[in-house]
Design a protein around this motif. Structure first.
Motif, PDB file in Angstrom:
ATOM      1  N   LYS A  37      12.482 -12.743 -16.059  1.00  0.00           N
ATOM      2  CA  LYS A  37      12.494 -13.920 -16.735  1.00  0.00           C
ATOM      3  C   LYS A  37      11.403 -13.572 -18.089  1.00  0.00           C
ATOM      4  O   LYS A  37      11.857 -14.339 -18.963  1.00  0.00           O
ATOM      5  CB  LYS A  37      12.739 -15.423 -17.045  1.00  0.00           C
ATOM      6  CG  LYS A  37      10.970 -15.722 -15.806  1.00  0.00           C
ATOM      7  CD  LYS A  37      10.843 -17.427 -15.434  1.00  0.00           C
ATOM      8  CE  LYS A  37       9.547 -17.493 -14.532  1.00  0.00           C
ATOM      9  NZ  LYS A  37       9.675 -18.419 -14.130  1.00  0.00           N
ATOM     10  N   ASP A  38      10.669 -13.416 -17.782  1.00  0.00           N
ATOM     11  CA  ASP A  38       9.105 -12.254 -18.827  1.00  0.00           C
ATOM     12  C   ASP A  38       9.564 -11.951 -19.601  1.00  0.00           C
ATOM     13  O   ASP A  38       9.310 -10.870 -20.774  1.00  0.00           O
ATOM     14  CB  ASP A  38       7.992 -12.718 -18.381  1.00  0.00           C
ATOM     15  CG  ASP A  38       7.606 -14.237 -17.284  1.00  0.00           C
ATOM     16  OD1 ASP A  38       8.046 -15.093 -18.191  1.00  0.00           O
ATOM     17  OD2 ASP A  38       7.125 -13.602 -16.155  1.00  0.00           O
ATOM     18  N   LYS A  39      10.971 -11.217 -19.843  1.00  0.00           N
ATOM     19  CA  LYS A  39      11.651  -9.260 -20.283  1.00  0.00           C
ATOM     20  C   LYS A  39      12.469 -10.130 -21.248  1.00  0.00           C
ATOM     21  O   LYS A  39      13.417 -10.448 -20.551  1.00  0.00           O
ATOM     22  CB  LYS A  39      11.387  -8.564 -19.370  1.00  0.00           C
ATOM     23  CG  LYS A  39      11.575  -7.212 -19.933  1.00  0.00           C
ATOM     24  CD  LYS A  39      11.860  -5.923 -18.757  1.00  0.00           C
ATOM     25  CE  LYS A  39      10.745  -6.335 -17.529  1.00  0.00           C
ATOM     26  NZ  LYS A  39      10.784  -5.154 -16.924  1.00  0.00           N
TER      27      LYS A  39
END
Length: 139
Positions: A37-39
């Motif tokens: 989700k951070d990419k």
């Protein structure tokens, strides 16, 4: 030798590789990609393109965990932009172990993908149904 990239959500690709290595030993021809989700999709695409650069696309198969998922969608976009690897969705352990143990030297990537697909489907067994029928082993 065929190359493979496992492209999944989170760390699943890395865990699939670790699990396969428990069974068959060290594996050199697998690279892993995990979409988190951070990419962003742009970051994910750049990371995958860097992994692909290290391969011969004629002998590359990318396995994703979920059709329509972010990893699969990024790979599909790369195919639409002119890359020519083989893409197969629905990664499972029987499929991966078949890739690692089959003699694919004289197979095209398309032929190998067909075998992998069959192995993945064959690895899905309704054990409860077998027990209900009184069948303890393969039919």
């Amino acid at each position: 030798m065929k190359d493979i990239i496992l492209a999944t959500h989170g760390n699943l690709a890395f865990e699939f590789k670790k699990t396969a290595e428990l069974i068959v030993g060290h594996i050199d021809n697998i690279q892993c990609f995990g979409m988190t989700k951070d990419k962003s999709a742009v970051e994910g695409q750049k990371e995958l393109e860097n992994l692909i650069k290290n391969t011969d696309e004629d002998n590359l198969i990318i396995l994703t965990d979920l059709y329509g998922g972010s990893s699969n969608n990024i790979c599909t976009e790369l195919l639409l932009k002119g890359h020519h690897f083989q893409l197969l969705s629905g990664l499972n352990l029987p499929l991966l172990l078949t890739f690692l143990t089959i003699d694919s030297a004289n197979m095209t990537s398309k032929e190998l993908v067909k075998q992998l697909r069959e192995a993945g489907v064959a690895g899905i067994i309704d054990v409860s149904e077998k027990i209900e029928r009184g069948v303890a082993s393969d039919d």
